[in-house]
Design an enzyme around this catalytic site. Structure first.
Site, mmCIF file in Angstrom:
data_model
loop_
_atom_site.group_PDB
_atom_site.id
_atom_site.type_symbol
_atom_site.label_atom_id
_atom_site.label_comp_id
_atom_site.label_asym_id
_atom_site.label_seq_id
_atom_site.Cartn_x
_atom_site.Cartn_y
_atom_site.Cartn_z
ATOM 1 N N GLU A 281 12.800 -2.232 15.201
ATOM 2 C CA GLU A 281 12.119 -2.435 13.917
ATOM 3 C C GLU A 281 13.204 -2.353 12.859
ATOM 4 O O GLU A 281 13.659 -1.270 12.505
ATOM 5 C CB GLU A 281 11.029 -1.380 13.723
ATOM 6 C CG GLU A 281 10.010 -1.783 12.677
ATOM 7 C CD GLU A 281 10.109 -0.989 11.407
ATOM 8 O OE1 GLU A 281 10.547 -1.581 10.390
ATOM 9 O OE2 GLU A 281 9.770 0.200 11.433
ATOM 10 N N CYS A 315 10.496 -0.047 4.831
ATOM 11 C CA CYS A 315 10.810 -1.341 5.453
ATOM 12 C C CYS A 315 9.830 -2.378 4.952
ATOM 13 O O CYS A 315 10.137 -3.559 4.903
ATOM 14 C CB CYS A 315 10.653 -1.268 6.963
ATOM 15 S SG CYS A 315 11.765 -0.106 7.679
HETATM 16 C C1 UN1 Z 1 8.857 1.819 7.711
HETATM 17 O O1 UN1 Z 1 9.098 1.659 6.520
HETATM 18 O O2 UN1 Z 1 9.771 1.830 8.572
HETATM 19 O O3 UN1 Z 1 3.262 0.208 6.610
HETATM 20 C C2 UN1 Z 1 7.511 2.102 8.253
HETATM 21 C C3 UN1 Z 1 3.889 1.129 6.061
HETATM 22 C C4 UN1 Z 1 3.960 2.431 6.813
HETATM 23 C C5 UN1 Z 1 5.092 2.426 7.784
HETATM 24 C C6 UN1 Z 1 6.398 1.923 7.251
HETATM 25 N N1 UN1 Z 1 2.730 2.642 7.514
HETATM 26 O O4 UN1 Z 1 4.391 1.026 4.967
#
Ligand code: UN1
Length: 528
Positions: A281, A315
């Site tokens: 990821e 992310c």
């Molecule tokens: C991440 O930023 O690696 O959807 C995960 C989201 C969170 C998870 C983010 N449930 O923003």
């Protein structure tokens, strides 16, 4: 110390003039949380040999945490491999009991774990609690899953034969997590891996060793409470070398890694070289398309949370708005107005909505990206470094979120900058908007704000968004655990969390059973 960037434009943002906590107060809070969860860590004073543990709230190093040596890492991997031999034959619903207990302990200690997340990652309290809730949710999901690791029965072409698929535990899972979701991503992997019969060795971000100690302590308590082997989950604290130990060790059947594209480009081939499995990821560069029919009130709320929440350090953070030419001016006005009222400051203060950037490098990247955007013809609103209060020390990095109107998607817009920068681009036709959404190398999350079902459906269709997540009328971040989480292209292709992501944590056997007294061959082959 970094000086304020003169490349950033002042717009008079609203910031809270709260007093930041002192480093000593943060130390006391961290110690109290660790005590409460039962983590018996030997925390040394800053500057001693080991892993420095700091807080972006003040920019101070708070403690030195024991670093895992190469010998200890080897022993931990060996222990997890040994534990796998008994864990894999423990019935899945019994394995589920361990995860159920972990979920209960997390529920009991949500505020302790969340406070550590705030201290180490700088998340505002509500988001830190949300992250712990995400852990509890995935535990509950995994407990249900422990009774639903279904295989298929397939119609055999031969009489008197049964064809079926059986899912078996995979082995030891190496989990490498990033600072921005220091606990939830561990839980996504660990809860699911454990019910699947795998054991876990975790290397958290070097920036969040205390949250890792807390999670490890809770997992060990859960194991003790239900009589599971303590070694089903091991923790390695350290930097790149420790990560490499996991990546290169043939006993690690699956490496599940969250981080930069660059990290993934190294991890992927190295694990593939030894025919291990990866679940990656990596970066995102998430866009929201805002169409002429969009409910702008809703769009502005969704955009502001996704772009400025977590100080743009998810992310899934929104990095680009692709607005129809007819709504772009109004939208930018409304976003910038909302941005001016966003309180920036101490993430533990109740009124704060935007906490600090994680470190100086993040700030430098933000300044660099804005300078580049300006020289590409971008008009920048906001994005300045601010002092959040009288106790402010320049080694902490608080910024107001930036909106940048760009004439085109230049190279800087194609890059992921882990900071609250929102590029705004305009489009004329939906095809153009979709092409712009897909024009970046990453493919994690995307959204469309529209009330026209044709546009919504088109965005989610095969020739629509090419991302792992394509939302309608909600932002790009804040996914629920029930769906599979991950993305395409440079995001790495992996899927974690809900849906059938569990399959990545198991191996599949195809079984053909002949219950007849004949031996017909497949494809009608005759042999003697
Ligand atoms: C991440 O930023 O690696 O959807 C995960 C989201 C969170 C998870 C983010 N449930 O923003």
């Amino acid at each position: 110390m970094t000086t304020r960037a003169d490349s950033m434009q002042t717009t008079g943002p609203a910031t809270v003039q709260t007093e930041l906590p002192t480093a000593d107060a943060l130390r006391e809070r961290a110690r109290a949380a660790l005590r409460a969860v039962g983590a018996h860590a030997e925390l040394d004073a800053p500057g001693r040999p080991g892993l420095p543990s700091g807080s972006p709230i003040t920019g101070d190093v708070l403690f030195t945490v024991p670093e895992t040596s190469a010998t200890q890492a080897e022993a931990a991997i060996a222990a997890a491999s040994e534990a796998f031999t008994t864990w894999r034959v423990t019935p899945a619903p019994v394995r589920g009991a361990l995860v159920a207990r972990l979920g209960e302990l997390l529920t009991e200690h949500n505020a302790d774990v969340a406070d550590l997340v705030t201290i180490e990652a700088g998340k505002i309290t509500s988001e830190a609690l949300g992250e712990v809730q995400e852990m509890i949710d995935i535990c509950q999901f995994a407990v249900g899953l422990s009774r639903q690791l279904y295989g298929r029965t397939i119609a055999s072409e031969r009489p008197g034969h049964r064809l079926m698929e059986t899912w078996h535990p995979l082995g030891v899972v190496g989990v490498i997590t990033a600072f921005n979701f220091p606990v939830a991503v561990w839980a996504w992997n660990t809860a699911v891996a454990l019910v699947c019969g795998d054991t876990v060795v975790w290397k958290p971000s070097e920036l969040t060793p205390l949250t890792a100690l807390a999670c490890q302590a809770l997992l060990e308590r859960a194991a003790a409470d239900v009589g599971a082997p303590r070694e089903v989950g091991r923790l390695l604290q350290g930097g790149r070398e420790i990560g490499e130990a996991l990546v290169d060790d043939p006993r690690i059947a699956l490496v599940s890694a969250t981080g930069s594209v660059r990290m993934g480009q190294q991890v992927g081939p190295r694990v593939a070289q030894r025919f291990g499995k990866v679940l990656l990821e990596l970066g995102g560069n998430n866009a929201a398309v805002v169409t002429p029919s969009a409910d702008l009130d809703l769009a502005v709320r969704g955009i502001v949370f996704a772009a400025a929440g977590t100080a743009g350090q998810r992310c899934t953070s929104l990095r680009r708005v692709i607005a129809h030419r007819s709504v772009a001016d109004t939208l930018v006005d409304r976003i910038t107005t909302a941005y001016r009222s966003l309180p920036v400051g101490d993430p533990s203060a109740e009124s704060t909505l935007v906490g600090p950037l994680i470190h100086a490098r993040s700030y430098r990247d933000m300044v660099g990206a804005l300078e580049q955007a300006r020289s590409d013809g971008g008009e920048i609103i906001g994005g300045e470094r601010v002092s959040p209060g009288p106790e402010y020390d320049e080694s902490a990095y608080y910024v107001t979120p930036a909106v940048v109107r760009m004439p085109a998607q230049t190279a800087i817009v194609h890059a992921e900058t882990f900071a609250p920068i929102l590029y705004v681009l305009t489009y004329d036709s939906l095809d153009e908007a979709i092409a712009m959404n897909n024009a970046v190398p990453q493919g994690l999350s995307s959204a469309i704000f529209t009330t026209d079902m044709r546009e919504a459906e088109r965005f989610m269709a095969a020739d629509g968004s090419d991302c792992g997540i394509a939302n309608v009328n909600i932002g790009t971040s804040g996914a629920e655990i029930g769906g599979a989480f991950g993305g395409e292209k440079q995001t790495g292709g992996g899927r974690e969390s809900g849906s059938d992501s569990w399959k990545a944590y198991m191996r599949r056997a195809t079984n053909t059973v002949n219950y007849s007294s004949d031996l017909p061959l497949a494809q009608g082959v005759q042999f003697g």
